[in-house]
Design a protein around this motif. Structure first.
Motif, PDB file in Angstrom:
ATOM      1  N   ARG A 145      34.563  37.580 -14.778  1.00 56.43           N
ATOM      2  CA  ARG A 145      33.860  36.302 -14.923  1.00 56.43           C
ATOM      3  C   ARG A 145      34.743  35.186 -15.462  1.00 56.43           C
ATOM      4  N   SER A 146      35.902  35.555 -15.977  1.00 56.94           N
ATOM      5  CA  SER A 146      36.739  34.558 -16.653  1.00 56.94           C
ATOM      6  C   SER A 146      37.203  33.455 -15.719  1.00 56.94           C
ATOM      7  N   LEU A 147      37.220  33.716 -14.420  1.00 61.57           N
ATOM      8  CA  LEU A 147      37.667  32.717 -13.456  1.00 61.57           C
ATOM      9  C   LEU A 147      36.602  31.651 -13.204  1.00 61.57           C
ATOM     10  N   TYR A 148      35.379  31.896 -13.647  1.00 67.13           N
ATOM     11  CA  TYR A 148      34.269  30.995 -13.358  1.00 67.13           C
ATOM     12  C   TYR A 148      33.817  30.284 -14.633  1.00 67.13           C
ATOM     13  N   HIS A 149      33.400  29.038 -14.499  1.00 67.96           N
ATOM     14  CA  HIS A 149      33.013  28.233 -15.650  1.00 67.96           C
ATOM     15  C   HIS A 149      31.883  28.929 -16.412  1.00 67.96           C
ATOM     16  N   PRO A 150      31.994  29.038 -17.733  1.00 66.79           N
ATOM     17  CA  PRO A 150      30.983  29.762 -18.518  1.00 66.79           C
ATOM     18  C   PRO A 150      29.564  29.237 -18.317  1.00 66.79           C
ATOM     19  N   ASP A 151      29.406  27.933 -18.123  1.00 62.34           N
ATOM     20  CA  ASP A 151      28.071  27.368 -17.956  1.00 62.34           C
ATOM     21  C   ASP A 151      27.391  27.823 -16.670  1.00 62.34           C
ATOM     22  N   ASP A 152      28.172  28.397 -15.733  1.00 64.63           N
ATOM     23  CA  ASP A 152      27.624  28.818 -14.449  1.00 64.63           C
ATOM     24  C   ASP A 152      27.294  30.312 -14.402  1.00 64.63           C
ATOM     25  N   HIS A 153      27.630  31.048 -15.431  1.00 65.86           N
ATOM     26  CA  HIS A 153      27.510  32.501 -15.378  1.00 65.86           C
ATOM     27  C   HIS A 153      26.073  32.961 -15.148  1.00 65.86           C
ATOM     28  N   GLY A 154      25.130  32.384 -15.871  1.00 67.27           N
ATOM     29  CA  GLY A 154      23.741  32.801 -15.723  1.00 67.27           C
ATOM     30  C   GLY A 154      23.210  32.553 -14.325  1.00 67.27           C
ATOM     31  N   TYR A 155      23.539  31.387 -13.774  1.00 69.87           N
ATOM     32  CA  TYR A 155      23.076  31.076 -12.424  1.00 69.87           C
ATOM     33  C   TYR A 155      23.728  31.998 -11.397  1.00 69.87           C
ATOM     34  N   LEU A 156      25.009  32.279 -11.556  1.00 68.17           N
ATOM     35  CA  LEU A 156      25.700  33.150 -10.611  1.00 68.17           C
ATOM     36  C   LEU A 156      25.145  34.579 -10.652  1.00 68.17           C
ATOM     37  N   SER A 157      24.712  35.025 -11.816  1.00 68.19           N
ATOM     38  CA  SER A 157      24.070  36.346 -11.889  1.00 68.19           C
ATOM     39  C   SER A 157      22.812  36.363 -11.026  1.00 68.19           C
ATOM     40  N   ARG A 158      22.048  35.294 -11.077  1.00 66.34           N
ATOM     41  CA  ARG A 158      20.838  35.199 -10.254  1.00 66.34           C
ATOM     42  C   ARG A 158      21.193  35.146  -8.772  1.00 66.34           C
ATOM     43  N   VAL A 159      22.263  34.423  -8.435  1.00 66.40           N
ATOM     44  CA  VAL A 159      22.701  34.332  -7.036  1.00 66.40           C
ATOM     45  C   VAL A 159      23.026  35.712  -6.491  1.00 66.40           C
ATOM     46  N   TRP A 160      23.813  36.490  -7.250  1.00 59.62           N
ATOM     47  CA  TRP A 160      24.227  37.805  -6.762  1.00 59.62           C
ATOM     48  C   TRP A 160      23.046  38.753  -6.617  1.00 59.62           C
ATOM     49  N   ALA A 161      22.152  38.775  -7.595  1.00 62.13           N
ATOM     50  CA  ALA A 161      20.999  39.669  -7.515  1.00 62.13           C
ATOM     51  C   ALA A 161      20.077  39.271  -6.374  1.00 62.13           C
TER      52      ALA A 161
ATOM     53  N   ARG B 174      25.819  27.130  -5.290  1.00 62.23           N
ATOM     54  CA  ARG B 174      25.926  25.675  -5.306  1.00 62.23           C
ATOM     55  C   ARG B 174      27.112  25.234  -4.454  1.00 62.23           C
ATOM     56  N   PRO B 175      27.032  24.038  -3.861  1.00 64.37           N
ATOM     57  CA  PRO B 175      28.114  23.602  -2.963  1.00 64.37           C
ATOM     58  C   PRO B 175      29.445  23.371  -3.666  1.00 64.37           C
ATOM     59  N   VAL B 176      29.408  23.076  -4.953  1.00 61.46           N
ATOM     60  CA  VAL B 176      30.636  22.873  -5.720  1.00 61.46           C
ATOM     61  C   VAL B 176      30.778  24.035  -6.699  1.00 61.46           C
ATOM     62  N   LYS B 177      31.921  24.721  -6.603  1.00 60.58           N
ATOM     63  CA  LYS B 177      32.214  25.848  -7.492  1.00 60.58           C
ATOM     64  C   LYS B 177      33.216  25.407  -8.552  1.00 60.58           C
ATOM     65  N   ARG B 178      32.973  25.823  -9.771  1.00 66.13           N
ATOM     66  CA  ARG B 178      33.867  25.469 -10.874  1.00 66.13           C
ATOM     67  C   ARG B 178      34.657  26.703 -11.314  1.00 66.13           C
ATOM     68  N   PHE B 179      35.958  26.633 -11.133  1.00 69.96           N
ATOM     69  CA  PHE B 179      36.851  27.723 -11.522  1.00 69.96           C
ATOM     70  C   PHE B 179      37.655  27.311 -12.754  1.00 69.96           C
ATOM     71  N   VAL B 180      37.954  28.280 -13.590  1.00 70.99           N
ATOM     72  CA  VAL B 180      38.849  28.055 -14.735  1.00 70.99           C
ATOM     73  C   VAL B 180      40.071  28.926 -14.495  1.00 70.99           C
ATOM     74  N   HIS B 181      41.085  28.335 -13.863  1.00 75.53           N
ATOM     75  CA  HIS B 181      42.256  29.103 -13.456  1.00 75.53           C
ATOM     76  C   HIS B 181      43.228  29.241 -14.623  1.00 75.53           C
ATOM     77  N   PRO B 182      43.826  30.423 -14.816  1.00 71.44           N
ATOM     78  CA  PRO B 182      44.715  30.623 -15.970  1.00 71.44           C
ATOM     79  C   PRO B 182      45.967  29.763 -15.964  1.00 71.44           C
ATOM     80  N   GLU B 183      46.363  29.241 -14.801  1.00 69.20           N
ATOM     81  CA  GLU B 183      47.591  28.443 -14.746  1.00 69.20           C
ATOM     82  C   GLU B 183      47.340  26.952 -14.656  1.00 69.20           C
TER      83      GLU B 183
END
Length: 277
Positions: free
Chosen positions: A164-180, A224-233
């Motif tokens: 999950r670290s690659l994805y913005h923390p604020d989106d984690h809950g919504y993405l869990s719903r998307v996958w399920a 969502r049409p816009v994905k927020r990534f938190v890239h390590p570099e």
């Protein structure tokens, strides 16, 4: 089934000579004399030694395994009918089509081959990445090292917190719903004995969060049409995700782009530089 060495050799040579370098994302070069691709180019695209592939075209060597046949079919950008024919010539029954298939169609591959400087990937309906561009690997990590259920991002999402670290923390809950939600819809489509159903059973046994989200019986929760990534570099990236679907194979080509002139666009350019081979 017995291998047809002559038929296999002739078919491989015909398919190889019908392809041009630009068809598979390779540079043509100024001194090219070969009609179509070279044997060593097909071997590289198929992730095998040039000697092994050359022996097949020369009607020699051992019978190729089903895995080798699948790799050659992908390297030569074969259609499903061509892939099945190749399997029979090699002495194997053709693999499954549709949702169970790992074979990426030639149309999707031709597009992917032209997107090397753009993050892009081909995924199954279970979120398994089958192919990536160079920039896709730079953005999302190398999918080829993943095995078993962990090939599915949805499975990793609920069983591997690090994914999950690659994805913005604020989106984690919504993405869990998307996958399920998406997994529930695939099970309804494929049935209770499908790979999707087995994946859900595994997650129910392993993840309390998945059990809670699954219990809501949500469907229709879309990414969502816009994905927020938190890239390590390069840090935060806001990328639009365009999707091209192959309904015959139940595969999707995902292409990630940034608005020109934006900070995310500049960061993608930087990522392209730092990830260059």
């Amino acid at each position: 089934m017995d291998i047809d060495r002559t038929g296999l050799a002739d078919f491989l040579r015909t398919c190889r000579e019908a392809l041009q370098p630009e068809d598979v994302g390779l540079p043509r070069g100024q001194r090219r004399r070969t009609s179509g691709l070279r044997r060593e180019e097909v071997a590289a695209l198929s992730h095998m030694s040039a000697d092994y592939y050359a022996r097949l075209e020369r009607r020699r060597g051992p019978q190729p395994s089903e895995g080798m046949v699948a790799a050659i079919a992908q390297g030569l950008h074969l259609s499903l009918d061509q892939r099945d024919h190749l399997s029979r010539l090699a002495g194997h029954h053709p693999p499954a089509r549709g949702a169970e298939s790992q074979h990426v169609g030639p149309g999707i591959l031709r597009i992917l081959d032209r997107l090397d400087d753009t993050p892009a990937e081909v995924v199954t309906e279970l979120g398994e990445t089958l192919r990536q561009t160079r920039m896709g690997i730079a953005l999302l990590g190398d999918a080829s090292v993943r095995t078993g259920p962990g090939r599915s991002l949805g499975h990793r999402w609920f069983t591997d917190p690090g994914s999950r670290s690659l994805y913005h923390p604020d989106d984690h809950g919504y993405l869990s719903r998307v996958w399920a939600s998406g997994l529930r819809e695939v099970i309804a489509l494929r049935g209770p004995r499908s790979r999707a159903a087995a994946l859900a059973e595994d997650l129910l046994a392993r993840s309390e969060e998945f059990r809670q989200v699954w219990a809501t019986h949500e469907v229709g929760v879309r990414p969502r049409p816009v994905k927020r990534f938190v890239h390590p570099e390069v840090g935060l990236l806001e990328l639009q995700c365009q999707t091209l679907s192959d309904p015959q194979q139940s595969h999707s080509l995902l292409v990630y782009t940034a608005v020109p002139g934006s900070e995310s666009h500049e960061k993608l350019q930087l990522l392209s530089v730092v990830s260059a081979p």
